[in-house]
Design a protein around this motif. Sequence first.
Motif, short mmCIF file in Angstrom:
data_model
loop_
_atom_site.label_atom_id
_atom_site.label_comp_id
_atom_site.label_asym_id
_atom_site.label_seq_id
_atom_site.Cartn_x
_atom_site.Cartn_y
_atom_site.Cartn_z
N ASN A 191 1.26 -1.17 0.09
CA ASN A 191 0.15 -0.20 0.53
C ASN A 191 0.69 1.13 -0.22
N SER A 192 1.48 1.29 -1.17
CA SER A 192 2.40 2.68 -1.25
C SER A 192 1.83 3.19 -2.34
N LEU A 242 -10.53 8.84 -4.67
CA LEU A 242 -9.47 9.06 -4.82
C LEU A 242 -8.38 7.43 -5.44
N ALA A 243 -8.91 6.85 -4.76
CA ALA A 243 -8.07 5.75 -4.57
C ALA A 243 -9.27 4.73 -4.24
N ARG A 244 -9.86 3.74 -5.60
CA ARG A 244 -10.98 2.75 -5.33
C ARG A 244 -10.68 1.36 -6.09
N PHE A 245 -10.50 0.83 -6.21
CA PHE A 245 -9.76 -0.84 -6.29
C PHE A 245 -10.92 -1.65 -6.58
N ASP A 246 -11.84 -1.45 -8.41
CA ASP A 246 -12.81 -2.73 -8.00
C ASP A 246 -12.13 -3.81 -8.71
N ALA A 247 -12.66 -4.95 -8.94
CA ALA A 247 -13.00 -6.15 -9.67
C ALA A 247 -13.16 -6.07 -10.74
N ARG A 248 -14.52 -5.22 -10.97
CA ARG A 248 -14.60 -5.76 -12.55
C ARG A 248 -13.36 -4.86 -13.37
N ASP A 249 -12.76 -4.22 -12.73
CA ASP A 249 -12.12 -3.10 -13.70
C ASP A 249 -10.86 -4.53 -14.42
N PRO A 275 -6.73 -3.12 0.22
CA PRO A 275 -6.73 -2.36 -0.22
C PRO A 275 -6.57 -0.94 0.61
N PRO A 276 -5.95 -0.03 0.52
CA PRO A 276 -5.35 1.01 0.90
C PRO A 276 -7.47 1.14 1.28
N ARG A 277 -7.49 1.90 2.41
CA ARG A 277 -9.33 2.82 2.71
C ARG A 277 -8.42 4.49 3.66
N MET A 278 -9.19 4.77 2.69
CA MET A 278 -8.78 6.83 3.12
C MET A 278 -9.92 6.62 3.26
N PRO A 279 -10.00 7.66 3.80
CA PRO A 279 -10.52 8.89 4.47
C PRO A 279 -11.89 9.47 3.67
N TRP A 280 -12.57 9.33 3.99
CA TRP A 280 -13.78 10.33 3.10
C TRP A 280 -13.77 11.35 3.27
N PRO A 281 -13.79 12.87 1.90
CA PRO A 281 -13.81 11.82 0.43
C PRO A 281 -12.93 11.86 -0.38
N LEU A 282 -11.81 11.26 -0.21
CA LEU A 282 -10.60 10.80 -0.73
C LEU A 282 -10.59 9.33 -1.24
N ARG A 283 -11.83 9.02 -0.49
CA ARG A 283 -11.83 7.43 -1.11
C ARG A 283 -12.72 7.66 -2.58
#
Length: 241
Positions: free
Chosen positions: A3-4, A46-53, A36-44
Amino acid sequence: MVNSVYPCTITHVRTEPLRHSLRHRTYMWVIDPDRPPRMPWPLRLLARFDARDHFGGDEPTVRAGLEKFLAARGVDLAGGSVLMLAHARVLGYVFNPLTVYWCNDADGRPLCVVAEVHNTYGERHCYLLRPDASGQDTVGKEFYVSPFFPVDGDYRMRLPRPGERLNLTVHLERAGTRPFTATVSGERREVTPAVLLRAALRHPWPALAASAAIRIHGIRLYLRGLPVQPRPRHRPQEGMK
């Protein structure tokens, strides 16, 4: 190193049949797809990792998609760890020309590397690598990426596991030549809200910028007279989209 964020420079250098180069600054993530990293809302946003991708896009997690792909090729992670390099989904958009998965067995020993390639036509293809001590392996090219190269030749990929530095190289080799080379180089930053916000302000919508850069340079090459190669019908691999 899990998680860098890696602020990095991506280069494409084409030497045949004409010389052309692309240099693009961005940032990429190296994460544990299981955590995966879990950032504070609303920074999430800017950093989502989805299986659909990734992979077939129909599994509940990225890890499940990877395991399905590997199982179809006789590889069992058996609970081993995975490190993933990718762009995150930012404000609902993502494009990953190259996603890399470094896979270890249950004892922590390197097992394999998977290079997942996306083209600008919405298609995906994965290469299963067994790198040597330097992180290098060669595989046959099986996927249409650039409209200016046919689907032939080999990829010589050097994909060492990232540490404080990220240094990846992919050569296209055709008939004893290297007409195309891509590199990714960067330096690790610990993930914090401040680091992510700074990176996002410097490179807003990084995946969209990368996609746009590829298309713009493609137009420039076409205007310089480089002929477009026919795109073969895409046949998804087992476990892939």
